[in-house]
Design a protein around this motif. Structure first.
Motif, PDB file in Angstrom:
ATOM      1  N   ARG A  89      18.949  29.449  -2.495  1.00  0.00           N
ATOM      2  CA  ARG A  89      18.694  28.997  -1.122  1.00  0.00           C
ATOM      3  C   ARG A  89      18.909  27.494  -1.000  1.00  0.00           C
ATOM      4  NH1 ARG A  89      13.394  31.249   1.220  1.00  0.00           N
ATOM      5  NH2 ARG A  89      14.267  30.215   3.026  1.00  0.00           N
ATOM      6  N   GLY A  90      19.322  26.833  -2.094  1.00  0.00           N
ATOM      7  CA  GLY A  90      19.666  25.410  -2.033  1.00  0.00           C
ATOM      8  C   GLY A  90      18.504  24.464  -2.267  1.00  0.00           C
ATOM      9  N   PHE A  91      17.383  25.005  -2.738  1.00  0.00           N
ATOM     10  CA  PHE A  91      16.265  24.127  -3.072  1.00  0.00           C
ATOM     11  C   PHE A  91      15.455  24.729  -4.202  1.00  0.00           C
ATOM     12  CE2 PHE A  91      14.367  26.995  -0.004  1.00  0.00           C
ATOM     13  CZ  PHE A  91      13.057  27.162  -0.421  1.00  0.00           C
ATOM     14  N   GLY A  92      14.609  23.895  -4.791  1.00  0.00           N
ATOM     15  CA  GLY A  92      13.791  24.369  -5.896  1.00  0.00           C
ATOM     16  C   GLY A  92      12.598  23.458  -6.114  1.00  0.00           C
ATOM     17  N   PHE A  93      11.867  23.742  -7.186  1.00  0.00           N
ATOM     18  CA  PHE A  93      10.677  22.976  -7.520  1.00  0.00           C
ATOM     19  C   PHE A  93      10.659  22.681  -9.011  1.00  0.00           C
ATOM     20  CE2 PHE A  93       9.718  25.336  -3.709  1.00  0.00           C
ATOM     21  CZ  PHE A  93       9.123  24.376  -2.906  1.00  0.00           C
ATOM     22  N   VAL A  94      10.205  21.493  -9.343  1.00  0.00           N
ATOM     23  CA  VAL A  94      10.051  21.091 -10.737  1.00  0.00           C
ATOM     24  C   VAL A  94       8.602  20.660 -10.911  1.00  0.00           C
ATOM     25  CG1 VAL A  94      10.717  19.392 -12.485  1.00  0.00           C
ATOM     26  CG2 VAL A  94      12.445  20.347 -10.949  1.00  0.00           C
ATOM     27  N   GLU A  95       7.963  21.170 -11.954  1.00  0.00           N
ATOM     28  CA  GLU A  95       6.605  20.740 -12.260  1.00  0.00           C
ATOM     29  C   GLU A  95       6.653  19.919 -13.531  1.00  0.00           C
ATOM     30  OE1 GLU A  95       2.055  22.410 -12.637  1.00  0.00           O
ATOM     31  OE2 GLU A  95       3.665  23.790 -12.108  1.00  0.00           O
ATOM     32  N   MET A  96       6.050  18.736 -13.446  1.00  0.00           N
ATOM     33  CA  MET A  96       5.999  17.835 -14.601  1.00  0.00           C
ATOM     34  C   MET A  96       4.541  17.599 -14.959  1.00  0.00           C
ATOM     35  SD  MET A  96       9.086  15.172 -13.720  1.00  0.00           S
ATOM     36  CE  MET A  96       9.218  14.549 -15.393  1.00  0.00           C
ATOM     37  N   SER A  97       4.247  17.532 -16.255  1.00  0.00           N
ATOM     38  CA  SER A  97       2.864  17.414 -16.693  1.00  0.00           C
ATOM     39  C   SER A  97       2.273  16.018 -16.473  1.00  0.00           C
ATOM     40  CB  SER A  97       2.716  17.830 -18.153  1.00  0.00           C
ATOM     41  OG  SER A  97       3.696  17.236 -18.942  1.00  0.00           O
ATOM     42  N   ASN A  98       3.124  15.000 -16.422  1.00  0.00           N
ATOM     43  CA  ASN A  98       2.634  13.632 -16.245  1.00  0.00           C
ATOM     44  C   ASN A  98       3.021  13.132 -14.857  1.00  0.00           C
ATOM     45  OD1 ASN A  98       2.953  10.613 -16.268  1.00  0.00           O
ATOM     46  ND2 ASN A  98       1.997  10.897 -18.274  1.00  0.00           N
ATOM     47  N   ARG A  99       2.015  12.832 -14.043  1.00  0.00           N
ATOM     48  CA  ARG A  99       2.249  12.407 -12.657  1.00  0.00           C
ATOM     49  C   ARG A  99       3.132  11.158 -12.564  1.00  0.00           C
ATOM     50  NH1 ARG A  99       0.731  13.516  -7.733  1.00  0.00           N
ATOM     51  NH2 ARG A  99       0.543  11.843  -6.213  1.00  0.00           N
ATOM     52  N   GLU A 100       2.875  10.158 -13.420  1.00  0.00           N
ATOM     53  CA  GLU A 100       3.678   8.925 -13.368  1.00  0.00           C
ATOM     54  C   GLU A 100       5.156   9.213 -13.662  1.00  0.00           C
ATOM     55  OE1 GLU A 100       0.603   8.328 -15.487  1.00  0.00           O
ATOM     56  OE2 GLU A 100      -0.315   7.893 -13.545  1.00  0.00           O
ATOM     57  N   ASP A 101       5.412  10.089 -14.650  1.00  0.00           N
ATOM     58  CA  ASP A 101       6.798  10.467 -14.959  1.00  0.00           C
ATOM     59  C   ASP A 101       7.440  11.147 -13.749  1.00  0.00           C
ATOM     60  OD1 ASP A 101       6.456   9.480 -17.525  1.00  0.00           O
ATOM     61  OD2 ASP A 101       6.233  11.469 -18.452  1.00  0.00           O
ATOM     62  N   GLY A 102       6.670  12.005 -13.085  1.00  0.00           N
ATOM     63  CA  GLY A 102       7.174  12.698 -11.902  1.00  0.00           C
ATOM     64  C   GLY A 102       7.497  11.756 -10.761  1.00  0.00           C
ATOM     65  N   LEU A 103       6.626  10.778 -10.538  1.00  0.00           N
ATOM     66  CA  LEU A 103       6.877   9.797  -9.480  1.00  0.00           C
ATOM     67  C   LEU A 103       8.111   8.949  -9.792  1.00  0.00           C
ATOM     68  CD1 LEU A 103       3.199   8.714  -8.702  1.00  0.00           C
ATOM     69  CD2 LEU A 103       4.692  10.157  -7.287  1.00  0.00           C
ATOM     70  N   ARG A 104       8.292   8.644 -11.075  1.00  0.00           N
ATOM     71  CA  ARG A 104       9.491   7.887 -11.493  1.00  0.00           C
ATOM     72  C   ARG A 104      10.747   8.731 -11.266  1.00  0.00           C
ATOM     73  NH1 ARG A 104      11.208   6.894 -16.734  1.00  0.00           N
ATOM     74  NH2 ARG A 104       9.348   7.964 -17.483  1.00  0.00           N
ATOM     75  N   ALA A 105      10.657  10.027 -11.570  1.00  0.00           N
ATOM     76  CA  ALA A 105      11.791  10.930 -11.349  1.00  0.00           C
ATOM     77  C   ALA A 105      12.137  10.994  -9.860  1.00  0.00           C
ATOM     78  CB  ALA A 105      11.463  12.324 -11.889  1.00  0.00           C
ATOM     79  N   ILE A 106      11.118  11.105  -9.018  1.00  0.00           N
ATOM     80  CA  ILE A 106      11.346  11.147  -7.564  1.00  0.00           C
ATOM     81  C   ILE A 106      12.061   9.878  -7.115  1.00  0.00           C
ATOM     82  CG2 ILE A 106      10.186  11.038  -5.312  1.00  0.00           C
ATOM     83  CD1 ILE A 106       8.005  12.894  -6.551  1.00  0.00           C
ATOM     84  N   GLU A 107      11.547   8.745  -7.548  1.00  0.00           N
ATOM     85  CA  GLU A 107      12.125   7.461  -7.157  1.00  0.00           C
ATOM     86  C   GLU A 107      13.592   7.343  -7.589  1.00  0.00           C
ATOM     87  OE1 GLU A 107      11.382   2.863  -8.407  1.00  0.00           O
ATOM     88  OE2 GLU A 107       9.592   4.079  -7.998  1.00  0.00           O
ATOM     89  N   ASN A 108      13.902   7.819  -8.798  1.00  0.00           N
ATOM     90  CA  ASN A 108      15.256   7.670  -9.331  1.00  0.00           C
ATOM     91  C   ASN A 108      16.231   8.751  -8.885  1.00  0.00           C
ATOM     92  OD1 ASN A 108      15.442   5.370 -11.496  1.00  0.00           O
ATOM     93  ND2 ASN A 108      13.415   6.268 -11.713  1.00  0.00           N
TER      94      ASN A 108
END
Length: 103
Positions: A44-63
């Motif tokens: 459907r052109g979208f998905g979800f990724v779950e990361m165990s470390n919130r800071e790593d996830g926020l960095r991934a979002i930013e980048n």
């Protein structure tokens, strides 16, 4: 604390392994899921990724937000909690649609 990330505008050819690999550059990925149509099995052109470390996830979002991935510009942000189904709704006019009584 973990973070759930929404990934939109995915190529219909992208797979969950590629999605996981993309996010693993920023930290440990607990899960990567591409949402598919229940009848056709097509992405459907979208998905979800779950990361165990919130800071790593926020960095991934930013980048990764607006980054080109398989020829598409990704839309990446923190996933909002799923809304409860059912209840409420409605609106509109009554059965007779407003106007004069039929009788």
């Amino acid at each position: 604390m973990s973070i759930n990330i929404y990934v939109g505008n995915l190529s219909f050819n992208a797979n969950e392994g590629e999605l996981r690999e993309l996010f693993e550059q920023f930290g440990s990925v607990d899960s990567a899921k591409i949402i598919t149509d229940q009848f056709t099995g097509r992405s459907r052109g979208f998905g979800f990724v779950e990361m165990s470390n919130r800071e790593d996830g926020l960095r991934a979002i930013e980048n990764l937000d607006s980054k080109d991935f398989s020829g598409r510009s990704l839309k990446v942000n923190e996933a909002r909690p799923k809304k409860a189904m059912g209840g409420g709704g409605g609106g509109g006019k009554g059965r007779d649609g407003g106007g004069r009584s039929r009788w």
